[in-house]
Design a protein around this motif. Structure first.
Motif, PDB file in Angstrom:
ATOM      1  N   UNK A   1       0.834  -1.206   0.000  1.00  0.00           N
ATOM      2  CA  UNK A   1       0.000   0.000   0.000  1.00  0.00           C
ATOM      3  C   UNK A   1       0.875   1.265   0.000  1.00  0.00           C
ATOM      4  N   UNK A   2       1.852   1.306   0.887  1.00  0.00           N
ATOM      5  CA  UNK A   2       2.717   2.494   0.981  1.00  0.00           C
ATOM      6  C   UNK A   2       3.566   2.672  -0.267  1.00  0.00           C
ATOM      7  N   UNK A   3       4.115   1.577  -0.800  1.00  0.00           N
ATOM      8  CA  UNK A   3       4.937   1.694  -2.003  1.00  0.00           C
ATOM      9  C   UNK A   3       4.111   2.134  -3.207  1.00  0.00           C
ATOM     10  N   UNK A   4       2.803   1.890  -3.164  1.00  0.00           N
ATOM     11  CA  UNK A   4       1.931   2.344  -4.250  1.00  0.00           C
ATOM     12  C   UNK A   4       1.561   3.817  -4.089  1.00  0.00           C
ATOM     13  N   UNK A   5       2.069   4.433  -3.043  1.00  0.00           N
ATOM     14  CA  UNK A   5       1.714   5.818  -2.772  1.00  0.00           C
ATOM     15  C   UNK A   5       0.294   5.948  -2.250  1.00  0.00           C
ATOM     16  N   UNK A   6      -0.243   4.846  -1.701  1.00  0.00           N
ATOM     17  CA  UNK A   6      -1.595   4.850  -1.173  1.00  0.00           C
ATOM     18  C   UNK A   6      -2.665   4.701  -2.248  1.00  0.00           C
ATOM     19  N   UNK A   7      -2.250   4.406  -3.476  1.00  0.00           N
ATOM     20  CA  UNK A   7      -3.213   4.278  -4.580  1.00  0.00           C
ATOM     21  C   UNK A   7      -3.788   2.874  -4.710  1.00  0.00           C
ATOM     22  N   UNK A   8      -3.031   1.860  -4.291  1.00  0.00           N
ATOM     23  CA  UNK A   8      -3.516   0.481  -4.422  1.00  0.00           C
ATOM     24  C   UNK A   8      -4.457   0.178  -3.265  1.00  0.00           C
ATOM     25  N   UNK A   9      -5.727  -0.078  -3.545  1.00  0.00           N
ATOM     26  CA  UNK A   9      -6.663  -0.380  -2.451  1.00  0.00           C
ATOM     27  C   UNK A   9      -6.218  -1.622  -1.672  1.00  0.00           C
ATOM     28  N   UNK A  10      -6.274  -1.535  -0.366  1.00  0.00           N
ATOM     29  CA  UNK A  10      -5.853  -2.668   0.469  1.00  0.00           C
ATOM     30  C   UNK A  10      -6.687  -3.910   0.197  1.00  0.00           C
ATOM     31  N   UNK A  11      -7.940  -3.719  -0.215  1.00  0.00           N
ATOM     32  CA  UNK A  11      -8.772  -4.891  -0.485  1.00  0.00           C
ATOM     33  C   UNK A  11      -8.434  -5.551  -1.825  1.00  0.00           C
ATOM     34  N   UNK A  12      -7.472  -4.999  -2.549  1.00  0.00           N
ATOM     35  CA  UNK A  12      -6.961  -5.628  -3.767  1.00  0.00           C
ATOM     36  C   UNK A  12      -5.493  -6.027  -3.602  1.00  0.00           C
ATOM     37  N   UNK A  13      -5.096  -6.246  -2.350  1.00  0.00           N
ATOM     38  CA  UNK A  13      -3.768  -6.764  -2.012  1.00  0.00           C
ATOM     39  C   UNK A  13      -4.006  -8.093  -1.309  1.00  0.00           C
ATOM     40  N   UNK A  14      -3.431  -9.152  -1.856  1.00  0.00           N
ATOM     41  CA  UNK A  14      -3.689 -10.504  -1.365  1.00  0.00           C
ATOM     42  C   UNK A  14      -2.390 -11.137  -0.892  1.00  0.00           C
ATOM     43  N   UNK A  15      -2.437 -11.775   0.257  1.00  0.00           N
ATOM     44  CA  UNK A  15      -1.264 -12.450   0.806  1.00  0.00           C
ATOM     45  C   UNK A  15      -1.703 -13.858   1.193  1.00  0.00           C
ATOM     46  N   UNK A  16      -0.905 -14.846   0.814  1.00  0.00           N
ATOM     47  CA  UNK A  16      -1.243 -16.215   1.205  1.00  0.00           C
ATOM     48  C   UNK A  16       0.028 -17.037   1.378  1.00  0.00           C
ATOM     49  N   UNK A  17      -0.173 -18.226   1.925  1.00  0.00           N
ATOM     50  CA  UNK A  17       0.943 -19.141   2.152  1.00  0.00           C
ATOM     51  C   UNK A  17       0.550 -20.528   1.662  1.00  0.00           C
ATOM     52  N   UNK A  18       1.510 -21.197   1.059  1.00  0.00           N
ATOM     53  CA  UNK A  18       1.356 -22.589   0.646  1.00  0.00           C
ATOM     54  C   UNK A  18       2.400 -23.377   1.429  1.00  0.00           C
ATOM     55  N   UNK A  19       1.952 -24.394   2.161  1.00  0.00           N
ATOM     56  CA  UNK A  19       2.870 -25.196   2.967  1.00  0.00           C
ATOM     57  C   UNK A  19       3.287 -26.468   2.234  1.00  0.00           C
ATOM     58  N   UNK A  20       4.569 -26.758   2.290  1.00  0.00           N
ATOM     59  CA  UNK A  20       5.097 -28.009   1.741  1.00  0.00           C
ATOM     60  C   UNK A  20       4.855 -29.134   2.740  1.00  0.00           C
ATOM     61  N   UNK A  21       4.709 -30.343   2.248  1.00  0.00           N
ATOM     62  CA  UNK A  21       4.589 -31.486   3.147  1.00  0.00           C
ATOM     63  C   UNK A  21       5.930 -31.714   3.834  1.00  0.00           C
ATOM     64  N   UNK A  22       5.890 -32.296   5.022  1.00  0.00           N
ATOM     65  CA  UNK A  22       7.118 -32.591   5.756  1.00  0.00           C
ATOM     66  C   UNK A  22       8.020 -33.468   4.898  1.00  0.00           C
ATOM     67  N   UNK A  23       9.253 -33.038   4.730  1.00  0.00           N
ATOM     68  CA  UNK A  23      10.208 -33.763   3.899  1.00  0.00           C
ATOM     69  C   UNK A  23      10.235 -33.263   2.464  1.00  0.00           C
TER      70      UNK A  23
END
Length: 138
Positions: free
Chosen positions: A95-117
């Motif tokens: 959001x800050x790097x966009x200068x406040x122009x990128x709406x926060x509701x259009x910023x997505x963060x997620x995680x994908x976990x690998x199986x053990x090993x």
């Protein structure tokens, strides 16, 4: 642990890409208590995809978005407090790097976990126990 940062062209200037990667990496390390860890720091990798305008969609309609996706062992980004804090920081960074122009509701963060090993470090497949032991040396 690779980060894939995907942004629609124009979310922030291309000269801000490195800054985004550095800040997101530092947030990940900090939230896991690993700032300065000599083993983990060089194993946080990233690649950035800049999608041309007109090639990002929401509900089938063109839009401008930003996505940060981590691929990590199952013990990383596993604690809800860490997830909430890190995801909030990543959203704020973009959001800050966009200068406040990128709406926060259009910023997505997620995680994908690998199986053990299903992870490697230094060219060797490792399970969570072996990874934890290697990281603790850092």
């Amino acid at each position: 642990m690779p980060l894939t940062l995907t942004i629609t062209e124009g979310v922030f200037p291309s000269e801000k890409v490195k800054e985004a990667v550095v800040q997101i990496t530092n947030s990940f390390l900090k939230n896991h208590g690993l700032t300065g860890n000599a083993v983990m720091t060089p194993n946080i990798t990233a690649n950035v995809h800049i999608v041309p305008k007109g090639f990002s969609f929401s509900g089938g309609e063109e839009f401008v978005g930003a996505w940060a996706e981590w691929k990590v062992p199952s013990f990383a980004l596993a604690d809800q407090a860490v997830i909430k804090q890190h995801f909030a920081e990543v959203t704020e960074i973009i959001y800050k790097l966009s200068g406040g122009r990128q709406p926060k509701d259009n910023i997505y963060v997620n995680v994908v976990h690998a199986v053990d090993g299903g992870w490697n470090l230094d060219g060797k497949a490792m399970n969570n126990e072996a990874l934890g032991a290697a990281i603790s040396k850092g």
